[in-house]
Design a protein around this motif. Structure first.
Motif, mmCIF file in Angstrom:
data_model
loop_
_atom_site.group_PDB
_atom_site.id
_atom_site.type_symbol
_atom_site.label_atom_id
_atom_site.label_comp_id
_atom_site.label_asym_id
_atom_site.label_seq_id
_atom_site.Cartn_x
_atom_site.Cartn_y
_atom_site.Cartn_z
ATOM 1 N N SER A 1 6.456 50.209 70.344
ATOM 2 C CA SER A 1 6.182 49.018 69.537
ATOM 3 C C SER A 1 5.943 49.364 68.073
ATOM 4 C CB SER A 1 4.964 48.287 70.097
ATOM 5 O OG SER A 1 3.818 49.094 69.937
ATOM 6 N N LEU A 2 6.441 50.501 67.662
ATOM 7 C CA LEU A 2 6.229 50.911 66.270
ATOM 8 C C LEU A 2 6.848 49.914 65.306
ATOM 9 C CD1 LEU A 2 6.918 54.732 65.972
ATOM 10 C CD2 LEU A 2 4.760 53.551 65.833
ATOM 11 N N GLU A 3 6.132 49.618 64.268
ATOM 12 C CA GLU A 3 6.731 48.852 63.177
ATOM 13 C C GLU A 3 5.965 49.157 61.899
ATOM 14 O OE1 GLU A 3 4.541 44.587 63.324
ATOM 15 O OE2 GLU A 3 6.237 44.850 64.690
ATOM 16 N N LEU A 4 6.497 48.648 60.828
ATOM 17 C CA LEU A 4 5.881 48.951 59.541
ATOM 18 C C LEU A 4 4.430 48.498 59.545
ATOM 19 C CD1 LEU A 4 6.383 50.048 56.735
ATOM 20 C CD2 LEU A 4 7.036 47.779 56.013
ATOM 21 N N SER A 5 3.559 49.420 59.237
ATOM 22 C CA SER A 5 2.140 49.108 59.321
ATOM 23 C C SER A 5 1.741 48.164 58.209
ATOM 24 C CB SER A 5 1.336 50.393 59.218
ATOM 25 O OG SER A 5 -0.018 50.084 59.100
ATOM 26 N N GLN A 6 1.122 47.043 58.608
ATOM 27 C CA GLN A 6 0.730 46.048 57.609
ATOM 28 C C GLN A 6 -0.586 46.409 56.948
ATOM 29 O OE1 GLN A 6 2.657 43.667 56.758
ATOM 30 N NE2 GLN A 6 4.132 43.619 58.415
ATOM 31 N N ARG A 7 -1.358 47.234 57.633
ATOM 32 C CA ARG A 7 -2.709 47.466 57.140
ATOM 33 C C ARG A 7 -2.947 48.867 56.598
ATOM 34 N NH1 ARG A 7 -3.965 43.209 57.821
ATOM 35 N NH2 ARG A 7 -3.024 41.944 59.438
ATOM 36 N N LYS A 8 -2.027 49.755 56.874
ATOM 37 C CA LYS A 8 -2.252 51.141 56.467
ATOM 38 C C LYS A 8 -1.223 51.479 55.410
ATOM 39 C CE LYS A 8 -3.384 55.403 58.873
ATOM 40 N NZ LYS A 8 -3.473 55.975 60.219
ATOM 41 N N GLU A 9 -1.693 51.980 54.338
ATOM 42 C CA GLU A 9 -0.802 52.194 53.216
ATOM 43 C C GLU A 9 -1.129 53.533 52.596
ATOM 44 O OE1 GLU A 9 -0.418 49.627 49.394
ATOM 45 O OE2 GLU A 9 -0.116 48.367 51.153
ATOM 46 N N ILE A 10 -0.099 54.320 52.382
ATOM 47 C CA ILE A 10 -0.335 55.594 51.711
ATOM 48 C C ILE A 10 0.104 55.448 50.267
ATOM 49 C CG2 ILE A 10 0.421 57.978 51.564
ATOM 50 C CD1 ILE A 10 0.401 58.044 54.586
ATOM 51 N N VAL A 11 -0.794 55.675 49.376
ATOM 52 C CA VAL A 11 -0.478 55.521 47.957
ATOM 53 C C VAL A 11 0.164 56.814 47.484
ATOM 54 C CG1 VAL A 11 -1.392 54.997 45.695
ATOM 55 C CG2 VAL A 11 -2.482 54.039 47.725
ATOM 56 N N SER A 12 1.435 56.718 47.243
ATOM 57 C CA SER A 12 2.164 57.936 46.906
ATOM 58 C C SER A 12 1.915 58.301 45.448
ATOM 59 C CB SER A 12 3.653 57.708 47.143
ATOM 60 O OG SER A 12 4.385 58.725 46.531
ATOM 61 N N PRO A 13 1.426 59.503 45.204
ATOM 62 C CA PRO A 13 1.227 59.918 43.823
ATOM 63 C C PRO A 13 2.482 60.559 43.241
ATOM 64 C CG PRO A 13 0.330 61.560 45.291
ATOM 65 C CD PRO A 13 0.981 60.526 46.157
ATOM 66 N N HIS A 14 3.558 60.588 44.017
ATOM 67 C CA HIS A 14 4.746 61.325 43.593
ATOM 68 C C HIS A 14 5.608 60.492 42.664
ATOM 69 C CE1 HIS A 14 3.624 64.264 46.509
ATOM 70 N NE2 HIS A 14 3.719 63.405 47.500
#
Lengths: 454, 656
Positions: free
Chosen positions: A29-42
């Motif tokens: 049931s994987l899907e784009l996480s609505q609540r978890k976000e990684i802030v990319s510093p790149h």
């Protein structure tokens, strides 16, 4: 789910299968996480991702702006929007500004497999660097003969701590962290080496895929490679569930049992989809040994395979991934093909992975879920989850806006991390999360509702 | 077989849902907006069930994939409508959000927006705006929205209109301004607090002084009362016998007032000074402080009391002013009015001023002035009247008659000696031409004939301005042809009178009737006969022409019908042959056809989407086509070669 919990309580369901069922459900049931976000510093394409193997908590990312960063994927640093969105900011970033940082793009990053105190980065500036995580300092620096395309460390090694590094150069070098020197120089490829993978079953077996389309198996205790995978040498379906085949490899009992377990499930599948079974396999295998034995030139016995020009892919081999049980190898090539190899026999299993289009210029990181039923493959701007044994697309993940370079599956959380040319690191997780409370649900409903008022 | 096919077709349409059809209809338009009725229908249809929403998403994405920006634009508008309303719609749309963005914004280089380019650019800007809006309102719940927005903004550096932030900034600015003005008010208030008693005392003292002055005046004025009345009456009766009644009343009223005289002049002066001070300085001051007090946001006892007192003060000032006005001391309005009067005098406009307006004592002089001005006024008016209306009144009737029929001739020097028949002196000005070389004859006379010859009246013939009627034929794109031609429009044939819709009005019968009517009344028989003959001939001729044309048209239509029948048959055969296999394809073909028919039907009415795609052929294109055609280039090359050949031959005549 509650039914299973009950069954588990009653002892009707063994703990292993209970866990695996839950895991597989979460994975499917994987899907784009609505609540978890990684802030990319790149500021450049994210080339490599890895979650550490000990805690499954720290995500390491390497990007083409010569920066690498680490994130805590379990504890958010920030919360936004009434605490609905958990933002994971980088714990630290190493980049060009650092005195000993890389100059050019980082092509791959690795955690030291037994401890998060060290990590390794390989870059196109010809260097492989080992960093101390706590002080964020370079503790070791290996100068490679060319641009470093890929690296690998063995997760099960107990007797060595070698970084296998593949570069522009035809030779694969093994860098020893203990001594700070190259211990091996493996020659056999006719072009640069893009992808490397240590065997999950034996700590001395290294598998490398080169730009010449060859996948070579090396036993680092002996000279030369002992096997070159040939796409034309094939077996139909999975390995027969004979324990004799696995004896000489010295598999651990756990792996064997899991292999048998999964093989049982396959019998019916093979009957339906593949038809005739491996009648020809014994003869094929015999031929294989014959060809190995009959070399024209008199060489060192270990170097005979150096003459073998068999290819696994037309074009470069861009990615390698061994399944968790160490029995199969998945390779992706610039011919936009995914191939599943039986490591033991060295045969192409002829699983037809459905049509795909792969990035050809860069090496890419494939990911396999923990029971090796799915392989996550970056296909341009999407990630596709293929069923490993039938080759059908189970799911397509849309979310990135440019080519995806790498995926990493964290088996602890059943989360998928993907890094792409659009500089984002996305988290794909199951929407049913234990942390998702009723209160949150109310919060969501207040603003995100049907509004047909007018 | 046939019925089964129709059944399946019906079922398909049924399954496709109302929304899909509505969406297809709504996006097939060239307007800038979706038809509001269709929009409403879509909304209500989508509202009815989740399946409809799913259908809507599918249909809209299909529309978005069409290679026409107009279709996509309208689809985006509908998407916005549903996106803001339905949660299910959002969750479904967001799944393939990158695709949607690439179709609506066209950020991928290998997938640019389709033509027409003008609509494409509006589509892009609109979608960007909408994306921003969506992100602002639903970004929290949809990671894909955030991702898309972030990607376009930070990676591709798209420029977003930033509506929300702008609005917030404006609000912030307004708030700051308010705070600043409040602070200023507060400061003023503090100042006022300090100087309050001083100001109050000052004003109060002025008012008191005025009151005293007035009292003094009244005390004095009582005994001068009678004499003033007498003088006033006399004067008025002498000068203005007409407005007697009114003015007398005024005068009576005025008589009760106290007037300035040499005795009380000093008091009046003081009074005037005080009034000026009060009106020009204190009154505005009081107004200002009052407004400050009203606006300042302090709940203070002092404020209330101060406000109360100031209102009282203002009332006092006003009453003082009124009192002064009663005395004839209108100081505030005075200077202003004086200025006005001056201006009026300068302009040369003379107005009669009311006698009560200025202060009383010099009313005599004023009156005399009035009489003068009225005289002055009357004289030109009378003159004007004479010159305009009663011009012919005093002339003998026959002359009047002649004048009325006389032609209007433009002015010219010949009018100087109109109707005169005499010689004129050549040097009538009396110039002394002494230094002239020739003989000077001061008595030279130009004979009358010569003068007549010289002053022959010539006028340039001017055509009567005729308004050329516009063609008014209906145009395909709507409206009427505005070409003005005398007889025939090059596009729409002879110009005939048309009604407002552009349909020609059959005029022949009416004209015939109008012509016949006088003849029926019976004036001249032969003429009528002739007329009738002519008419009948004309009519016959027209009828013949019409008949020929009609038969032509008939032929054409029959031919066309035949062709159509043949085509239909061909198509039917082809279809049967090609796709007899599945009912689905059959249905597909027929549906296509239906759509085609629909389009064909609509084409006559309004421009279609296809017409937007078609490139307009400009003059440039035509010229380039001409110039670049193979024949033309060949010809020019040939010519050039010939020219070169000729040159060569001339240069080297001895060679072949």
């Amino acid at each position: 789910m509650w039914k299973e919990v009950r069954a588990r309580e009653e002892g009707a369901l063994p703990p292993n299968s209970f866990a695996s069922r839950i895991r597989s459900r979460r994975t499917s049931s994987l899907e784009l996480s609505q609540r978890k976000e990684i802030v990319s510093p790149h500021h450049g394409a994210v080339n490599s991702l890895q979650v550490d193997l000990i805690e499954g908590r720290y995500l390491l990312s390497g990007a083409s702006d010569a920066s690498a960063a680490a994130f805590d994927v379990q504890h958010a640093t920030d919360r936004e929007g009434n605490g609905l969105i958990a933002k994971h900011k980088s714990l630290f970033v190493v980049d060009k500004q650092l005195e000993f940082g890389h100059k050019y793009a980082i092509s791959s990053v690795l955690w030291y497999p037994v401890d998060t105190g060290l990590f390794v980065t390989g870059s196109l500036d010809h260097h492989v660097k080992v960093w101390d995580t706590n002080s964020v300092q370079v503790v070791m620096d290996f100068k490679m003969p060319g641009k470093v395309y890929g690296m690998a460390m063995s997760a099960i090694a107990t007797t060595h701590m070698l970084i296998a590094a593949g570069s522009e150069d035809v030779q694969v070098r093994l860098c020893d962290i203990a001594s700070g020197a190259f211990t091996h120089t493996l020659s056999g490829h006719r072009d640069g080496v893009m992808s490397l993978e240590w065997s999950a079953s034996s700590e001395w077996i290294l598998m490398t895929g080169g730009c010449d389309g060859a996948i070579r198996f090396w036993d680092i205790r002996r000279a030369g490679c002992f096997l070159v995978l040939d796409q034309s040498r094939s077996q139909l379906g999975r390995r027969p569930p004979l324990s004799t085949n696995t004896v000489n490899k010295g598999l651990t009992s756990r792996m064997a049992s899991s292999g048998q377990y999964s093989a049982k499930g396959l019998v019916s599948q093979r009957k339906s989809s593949l038809g005739n079974t491996m009648k020809q396999l014994p003869s094929l295998r015999k031929g294989h040994f014959l060809s190995k034995g009959s070399t024209v030139q008199r060489l060192h016995p270990g170097m005979t395979s150096g003459q073998n020009r068999a290819t696994a892919h037309y074009g470069a081999v861009t990615g390698l991934k061994a399944t968790g049980d160490g029995m199969y190898l998945i390779s992706s090539g610039s011919d936009s093909r995914l191939r599943l190899w039986d490591i033991e026999s060295g045969c192409n299993t002829l699983v037809n992975f459905e049509a795909m289009r792969l990035q050809t210029s860069k090496g890419m990181k494939l990911a396999v879920n923990d029971d090796s039923s799915l392989v996550f493959t970056p296909c341009m701007a999407t990630v596709k989850a293929y069923d490993l044994w039938s080759g059908t697309v189970k799911k397509t993940f849309h979310g990135h806006y440019e080519s995806v370079n790498c995926c990493h599956f964290s088996s602890l959380d059943q989360e998928l991390y993907t890094g792409s040319n659009d500089r984002q690191i996305l988290v794909w997780s199951t929407p049913f999360s234990a942390a998702f409370e009723e209160q949150d649900r109310e919060k969501v409903c207040s603003t995100d509702q049907d509004n047909w008022s007018d | 077989m046939e019925s089964e096919e129709t059944m399946t077709q019906e079922r398909e349409i049924e399954a496709e849902g109302v929304v899909a059809r509505l969406i297809e209809m709504a996006t097939d338009s060239t307007d800038q907006e979706v038809d509001p009725r269709l929009l409403k229908a879509i909304k209500s249809a989508a509202r009815s069930s989740d399946n409809e929403v799913r259908d809507a998403v599918r249909a809209l994405m299909n529309q978005m994939k069409k290679p026409h920006s107009q279709v996509r634009y309208l689809a985006v508008l509908i998407i916005d409508l549903l996106f803001m309303r339905s949660k299910l719609f959002r969750t479904l749309l967001v799944v393939n959000f990158d695709q949607f963005l690439s179709l609506s914004i066209g950020f991928r280089r290998n997938l640019p927006l389709p033509p027409p380019s003008t609509v494409a650019s509006t589509l892009r800007s609109k979608s960007i705006e909408l994306l921003e809006k969506w992100n602002a309102s639903f970004g929290i719940h949809y990671r894909q929205l955030r991702l898309g927005f972030d990607y376009l903004k930070n990676t591709l550096k798209f420029h977003f209109p930033n509506r929300l932030e702008n609005a917030a900034r404006l609000q912030q600015e307004r708030r700051e301004r308010e705070i600043r003005s409040k602070q200023i008010l507060l400061k003023k208030f503090q100042n006022f607090k300090e100087s309050y008693s001083l100001i109050k005392d000052k004003i109060q003292s002025t008012i008191d002084e005025i009151g005293e002055c007035i009292e003094i005046l009244h005390a004095k004025g009582d005994d001068e009362f009678v004499s003033y009345i007498a003088t006033d009456d006399d004067e008025l009766e002498e000068s203005r016998p007409l407005a007697l009644q009114q003015i007398r009343l005024d005068a009576l009223k005025e008589g009760q007032k106290v007037y300035e005289s040499s005795e009380n002049m000093a008091i009046f002066d003081v009074l005037r000074e005080l009034l000026r001070l009060l009106i020009s300085k204190h009154f505005p001051l009081v107004q200002k402080w009052m407004s400050v007090l009203v606006r300042v946001d302090v709940t203070d006892k002092f404020r209330d009391t101060a406000l109360k007192e100031f209102i009282d003060l203002r009332n006092h000032i006003l009453s003082a002013k009124e009192k002064c006005a009663e005395l004839g001391c209108v100081f505030v309005d005075g200077p202003v009015q004086n200025d006005d009067e001056k201006d009026l005098w300068e302009d040369g406009k003379i107005e009669i001023d009311g006698p009560g307006e200025s202060s009383g004592p010099n009313s005599e002089a004023k009156d005399s002035v009035n009489t003068v001005t009225s005289n002055n006024d009357k004289a030109p008016a009378l003159h004007a009247n004479k010159s305009s209306d009663t011009r012919f009144l005093n002339l003998p009737p026959e002359k009047r008659k002649l004048l009325s029929i006389a032609p209007v001739v433009e002015w010219g020097p010949f009018l100087d000696n109109w109707g005169l028949n005499r010689d004129a002196p050549a040097n009538q000005r009396g110039l002394e031409l002494e230094s002239h070389w020739g003989r000077v004859d001061s008595d030279a006379v130009i004979p009358a004939e010569k003068i007549a010859e010289l002053s022959v009246h010539r006028t340039v013939y001017k055509e009567q301005p005729v308004e050329i009627q516009p063609c008014n034929a209906p145009l395909k794109k709507g409206g009427l042809c505005q070409r003005r031609d005398l007889k025939a429009c090059p596009f729409h044939g002879p110009i005939v009178p048309r009604d407002t819709e552009g349909n020609p009005i059959e005029q022949i019968p009416s004209s015939v009737e109008s012509k016949n009517q006088p003849s029926a009344s019976g004036v001249i028989d032969t003429d009528q006969d002739l007329d009738l003959d002519k008419l009948t001939v004309e009519r016959l001729f027209k009828q013949a022409v019409k008949n020929v044309r009609e038969s032509d048209i008939m032929k054409k239509t029959s031919k066309r019908a035949k062709l159509a029948r043949v085509r239909e048959h061909n198509e039917a055969v082809l279809r049967d042959a090609a796709i007899a296999s599945t009912s689905y394809s059959q249905a597909f073909g027929e549906r296509e056809e239906a759509v085609e028919d629909n389009r064909m039907g609509r084409k006559t009415k309004k421009p279609t989407l296809n017409s937007m795609l078609r490139k307009k052929i400009t003059a440039k294109d035509r010229i380039s086509k001409r110039l670049l055609s193979a024949r033309a280039t060949d010809a020019s090359i040939h010519q050039l070669m010939q020219g070169e050949d000729l040159k060569y031959r001339e240069a080297f005549p001895n060679q072949w």
